[in-house]
Every structure is written in structure tokens, then in C-alpha cells.
Design an enzyme around this catalytic site. Structure first.
Site, PDB file in Angstrom:
ATOM      1  N   THR A   8       0.856  -1.193   0.000  1.00  0.00           N
ATOM      2  CA  THR A   8       0.000   0.000   0.000  1.00  0.00           C
ATOM      3  C   THR A   8       0.887   1.236   0.000  1.00  0.00           C
ATOM      4  OG1 THR A   8      -0.176   0.186   2.415  1.00  0.00           O
ATOM      5  CG2 THR A   8      -1.770  -1.241   1.321  1.00  0.00           C
ATOM      6  N   LYS A  33      15.289   4.187   3.524  1.00  0.00           N
ATOM      7  CA  LYS A  33      15.977   2.971   3.055  1.00  0.00           C
ATOM      8  C   LYS A  33      17.275   2.707   3.828  1.00  0.00           C
ATOM      9  CE  LYS A  33      14.007   2.787  -1.535  1.00  0.00           C
ATOM     10  NZ  LYS A  33      14.023   3.385  -2.871  1.00  0.00           N
TER      11      LYS A  33
HETATM   12  N1  LIG Z   1       6.453   0.838  -7.616  1.00  0.00           N
HETATM   13  C1  LIG Z   1       7.598   0.229  -7.273  1.00  0.00           C
HETATM   14  O1  LIG Z   1       8.344  -0.230  -8.155  1.00  0.00           O
HETATM   15  C2  LIG Z   1       8.003   0.043  -5.831  1.00  0.00           C
HETATM   16  C3  LIG Z   1       9.299  -0.376  -5.520  1.00  0.00           C
HETATM   17  C4  LIG Z   1       9.638  -0.653  -4.186  1.00  0.00           C
HETATM   18  C5  LIG Z   1       8.691  -0.463  -3.191  1.00  0.00           C
HETATM   19  N2  LIG Z   1       7.445   0.002  -3.510  1.00  0.00           N
HETATM   20  C6  LIG Z   1       6.474   0.200  -2.436  1.00  0.00           C
HETATM   21  O2  LIG Z   1       5.335  -0.623  -2.680  1.00  0.00           O
HETATM   22  C7  LIG Z   1       4.162   0.038  -2.209  1.00  0.00           C
HETATM   23  C8  LIG Z   1       3.130   0.076  -3.333  1.00  0.00           C
HETATM   24  O3  LIG Z   1       3.663   0.785  -4.437  1.00  0.00           O
HETATM   25  P1  LIG Z   1       2.833   0.916  -5.802  1.00  0.00           P
HETATM   26  O4  LIG Z   1       3.788   1.499  -6.790  1.00  0.00           O
HETATM   27  O5  LIG Z   1       2.131  -0.343  -6.131  1.00  0.00           O
HETATM   28  O6  LIG Z   1       1.753   2.039  -5.374  1.00  0.00           O
HETATM   29  P2  LIG Z   1       0.346   2.328  -6.068  1.00  0.00           P
HETATM   30  O7  LIG Z   1       0.354   1.940  -7.497  1.00  0.00           O
HETATM   31  O8  LIG Z   1      -0.009   3.709  -5.679  1.00  0.00           O
HETATM   32  O9  LIG Z   1      -0.661   1.316  -5.315  1.00  0.00           O
HETATM   33  C9  LIG Z   1      -0.958   1.429  -3.961  1.00  0.00           C
HETATM   34  C10 LIG Z   1      -2.130   0.523  -3.672  1.00  0.00           C
HETATM   35  O10 LIG Z   1      -2.398   0.570  -2.273  1.00  0.00           O
HETATM   36  C11 LIG Z   1      -3.777   0.834  -2.090  1.00  0.00           C
HETATM   37  N3  LIG Z   1      -3.958   1.491  -0.806  1.00  0.00           N
HETATM   38  C12 LIG Z   1      -3.531   2.715  -0.407  1.00  0.00           C
HETATM   39  N4  LIG Z   1      -3.896   2.947   0.857  1.00  0.00           N
HETATM   40  C13 LIG Z   1      -4.546   1.823   1.271  1.00  0.00           C
HETATM   41  C14 LIG Z   1      -5.176   1.433   2.460  1.00  0.00           C
HETATM   42  N5  LIG Z   1      -5.213   2.256   3.489  1.00  0.00           N
HETATM   43  N6  LIG Z   1      -5.734   0.187   2.538  1.00  0.00           N
HETATM   44  C15 LIG Z   1      -5.710  -0.646   1.471  1.00  0.00           C
HETATM   45  N7  LIG Z   1      -5.136  -0.327   0.303  1.00  0.00           N
HETATM   46  C16 LIG Z   1      -4.581   0.895   0.207  1.00  0.00           C
HETATM   47  C17 LIG Z   1      -4.195   1.686  -3.279  1.00  0.00           C
HETATM   48  O11 LIG Z   1      -5.579   1.645  -3.425  1.00  0.00           O
HETATM   49  P3  LIG Z   1      -6.305   2.368  -4.685  1.00  0.00           P
HETATM   50  O12 LIG Z   1      -6.075   1.423  -5.824  1.00  0.00           O
HETATM   51  O13 LIG Z   1      -7.702   2.440  -4.291  1.00  0.00           O
HETATM   52  O14 LIG Z   1      -5.623   3.701  -4.849  1.00  0.00           O
HETATM   53  C18 LIG Z   1      -3.422   0.942  -4.380  1.00  0.00           C
HETATM   54  O15 LIG Z   1      -4.138  -0.194  -4.778  1.00  0.00           O
HETATM   55  C19 LIG Z   1       4.613   1.418  -1.702  1.00  0.00           C
HETATM   56  O16 LIG Z   1       4.799   1.372  -0.313  1.00  0.00           O
HETATM   57  C20 LIG Z   1       5.937   1.642  -2.399  1.00  0.00           C
HETATM   58  O17 LIG Z   1       6.803   2.493  -1.656  1.00  0.00           O
HETATM   59  C21 LIG Z   1       7.077   0.252  -4.799  1.00  0.00           C
END
Ligand SMILES: NC(=O)c1ccc[n+]([C@@H]2O[C@H](COP(=O)([O-])OP(=O)(O)OC[C@H]3O[C@@H](n4cnc5c(N)ncnc54)[C@H](OP(=O)(O)O)[C@@H]3O)[C@@H](O)[C@H]2O)c1
Length: 358
Positions: A112, A240
């Protein structure tokens, strides 16, 4: 559960793991696709099958099906902009904590949103899951940077696993190396280029782009956090380095303890002049142990081209460990995307299914 898992593994009996997913954004959906792609490998090489029994989001609702959701249907729904509620069986749920308590799952896989200044709400999700005796795998740095010791102790007390390989350098096995390979070793210093956005911006400045153009470019390729200051002011990098320092060096730091300077204000002229002088500006994260205390910093540093950290460009990242056994060990990761992050979560899941909880 550990003895049962080991017994089943010894007998070659297939283990089935029920998974609840928190977050179905870029990483959550990449994980769903990766799980589908690896079904045969998991079954044939690890005697492991899975069902995804629930998915929770913030704005698209949630779905629980104790018999297992159809992942293709959940992907199609979310990608069409539809809510997941249509696939839900049971009473409506108030919030994500209610989902964690209700969804019948052995393992919660969390991806999330992160508030890097508080680590919430994911830290509370980890507390709820581990406290309820569920294994917890997260791509979210928050729980580890703000509550690593507490959550590890909670996991031990409840006999479950708490893993987070994807929190630093996506799926590259940075934390796994610390856990599995750097045995009987003291890590004296960790240095890294760990934030993709700032590294991309610095690369573009060297190429002649203005700061605003470089940030716009980072936004276009989708690497910037929702609030760009999180990256540009070094918060993401600070979180990090705290994860690495706490997990690999045994420190007990919080992101606010990091001596932090971001890259705002660096100009293209400055970056190009440094390059002409045979160096490169990098946002370097560092944790150093001196006289038993670990101090951490994030700041722009001029690195000679002979330093491996100077060689990572664009969205690549790198980390160097200095230890009392291996003098310098550097790992570089390129071409990251949500699937590389999902891969780290898959590895954590396999380790838990194999009964490795720490
Ligand atoms: N993107 C990367 O390559 C990457 C790399 C390393 C780490 N991360 C970490 O992985 C996590 C997710 O990244 P992402 O890129 O997938 O972000 P994202 O595309 O913005 O997706 C976030 C998801 O979490 C949901 N969400 C937010 N608040 C929530 C809550 N309170 N309860 C339940 N669901 C909730 C959102 O819901 P909605 O769909 O309704 O908005 C969405 O489905 C983050 O913490 C990020 O720092 C990401």
C-alpha cells in the site's frame, strides 16, 4: 505451523498457502501476474500451491472469497476501473484492519501507500496481521524503518514470518544476502545510491536538462512518489538507509535520526562541471558504525569515477557493504519495475512456505 511445514516438506507433501493482498496498485497487480506466471514453478520446485483469498484497496473496495479469488477477474476489474466489491463474498467491511482480521489467510502481502514521515498506516497493518498470527510480507519500507524490532519480536512471539526484501533495491537480494550470506561478519559501513528518482534527475542534469525538466521526466516514467519532495529532499533514501542499518547492522534508528540533505538546488551547470572534473554527483546514503554506535546520513556527494556507486545512472541503484571479512561487496540493480519489486515479495513468500521465518 513451523513443525507442520517441515514435516510436509520432508514428506514431499504439497503445502498450500492462502494469501490476502493489501494494495492492488502497480506492485500488487505485478505480484498477481507473477504468481500466475510462476504457478508451475512453485508447485514443481517448491511443492507449493496458493490461493488469493482476499484483496483490499483504498478506493476500489475489497473482495474476499474463502475458496480463492479468480486473479484474472480481479486484474480485469481493476484495470477496467471497476471496484472489487462485485467479487466480494460476505458482509461489507469497514476498513483495512477489519479486512486483515476477517480475511481467511495464512499470509498477508502488503503493497500500500507509505507516509515516509510516520511509516503509517502500514505499520499498524503489520501489527494487526502479526498479532493475529498471520505471516506478513511487505514492499513497504514504513513498518521496517519505524518498528523493525517491535514487529520482529511480535512475529517471533506468534511463530510467524516477517519479511520485506523488496523495501530496498526492489527484488535484488540485499537483505537476503545480509541474512543468508554475511554470516559471522561485522558490517562496518553501508553506502548506497538507493533512490531512483534522484538518480534519474542527477543523470538528466548531467545531460543538460533543467531541474524542472528532469523532475518532469522522472514523473513521466512513473518513478516519482506521489509527493515529489519525498524523493527530492531525501526522505525515501533516509528510510531505506534506516532499513539497512537496523536490519543488517543491528542499529535502532528512525528516519528522523538521519542527517539528511536532498538534491533540490543542484543545477545542470554544477552537475556538468563536476562531470568534466572526472567526478559525478550522487545522492549517497551511508550508515557507519563507530565505537559501537551507528550514524546514518543522506547527502549529495562528489564521487570519483573509480567508485562503483558513481557508475549507476538513470533509475538504477547500488549498495556497497564494507565488512570485517569481505572488504568491499557491491551489488548493482538496473531496469527496475513493479515486477522486480513483486519478485522480492515472491521470494519472501517461498521462504516462509519453506519454514524460514527469520
Ligand atoms: N512501484 C515500485 O516499483 C516500488 C518499488 C519498491 C517499493 N514500492 C512500495 O510498494 C508500495 C506500493 O507501491 P505501488 O507502486 O504499487 O503504489 P500504487 O500503485 O499507488 O498502489 C498502492 C495501492 O495501495 C492501495 N492502498 C492505499 N492505501 C490503502 C489502504 N489504506 N488500505 C488498502 N489499500 C490501500 C491503493 O488503493 P487504490 O487502488 O484504491 O488507490 C493501491 O491499490 C509502496 O509502499 C511503495 O513504496 C514500490
Amino acid at each position: 505451523m513451523l513443525n507442520e511445514v517441515l514435516f510436509r516438506l520432508e514428506k514431499g507433501i504439497t503445502v498450500r498457502i492462502d494469501i490476502a493482498m493489501l494494495g492492488y496498485g502497480k506492485v500488487g497487480r505485478a505480484l498477481a501476474r507473477l504468481l500466475l506466471r510462476k504457478v508451475d514453478v512453485l508447485r514443481d520446485q517448491y511443492d507449493l500451491t496458493f490461493r488469493v483469498t482476499g484483496i483490499a484497496t483504498r478506493s476500489r473496495g475489497c473482495a474476499i472469497n474463502p475458496a480463492g479469488l479468480d486473479l484474472d477477474a480481479t486484474l480485469a476489474a481493476v484495470e477496467a476501473g471497476d471496484p472489487l466489491d462485485g467479487l466480494h463474498q460476505g458482509d461489507p467491511l469497514d476498513d483495512t484492519i477489519a479486512f486483515i482480521k476477517t480475511c481467511p489467510a495464512d499470509l498477508i502481502m502488503e503493497a500500500t501507500w507509505l507516509n515516509p514521515r510516520t511509516g503509517q498506516p502500514a505499520t499498524d497493518y503489520a501489527r494487526a496481521a502479526l498479532g493475529a498470527g498471520r505471516h506478513f510480507v511487505t514492499a513497504n519500507k514504513g513498518p521496517v524503518a519505524f518498528a523493525y524490532r517491535e514487529l520482529s519480536a511480535l512475529a517471533r512471539q506468534n511463530g510467524v514470518g516477517f519479511f520485506f526484501e523488496s523495501t530496498v533495491m526492489d527484488g535484488a537480494p540485499v537483505l537476503g544476502i545480509g541474512r543468508e550470506a554475511l554470516l559471522a561478519t561485522t558490517v562496518r559501513r553501508i553506502r548506497g545510491v538507493l533512490n531512483s528518482t534522484t538518480n534519474y534527475v542527477l543523470t538528466r542534469l548531467e545531460e543538460g536538462a533543467s531541474f524542472d525538466e528532469a523532475v518532469a521526466g522522472a514523473r513521466e516514467i512513473g518513478v516519482v512518489e506521489a509527493d515529489p519532495s519525498t524523493d527530492l529532499e531525501g526522505w525515501d533514501a533516509a528510510v531505506k538507509i534506516v532499513v539497512l542499518a537496523n536490519v543488517i547492522m543491528g542499529a535502532d534508528l528512525r528516519p528522523g535520526d538521519v542527517d539528511r540533505t536532498g538534491i533540490t538546488g543542484i543545477t545542470s551547470a554544477e552537475a556538468r562541471a563536476v562531470l568534466q572534473a572526472g567526478e559525478r554527483i550522487k545522492l549517497v546514503c551511508e550508515a557507519v558504525c563507530t565505537e559501537g554506535a551507528v550514524r546514518a546520513s543522506v547527502r549529495p556527494v562528489r564521487l570519483p569515477l573509480s567508485d562503483p556507486l558513481s557508475q549507476v545512472s538513470q533509475t538504477s541503484s547500488a549498495v556497497t557493504f564494507e565488512t570485517d571479512t569481505l572488504h568491499h561487496l557491491t551489488m548493482i540493480e538496473g531496469n527496475t519495475d513493479p515486477t522486480t519489486t513483486a519478485y522480492g515479495m515472491l521470494v519472501d513468500m517461498i521462504n516462509i512456505a519453506r519454514g524460514r521465518y527469520t
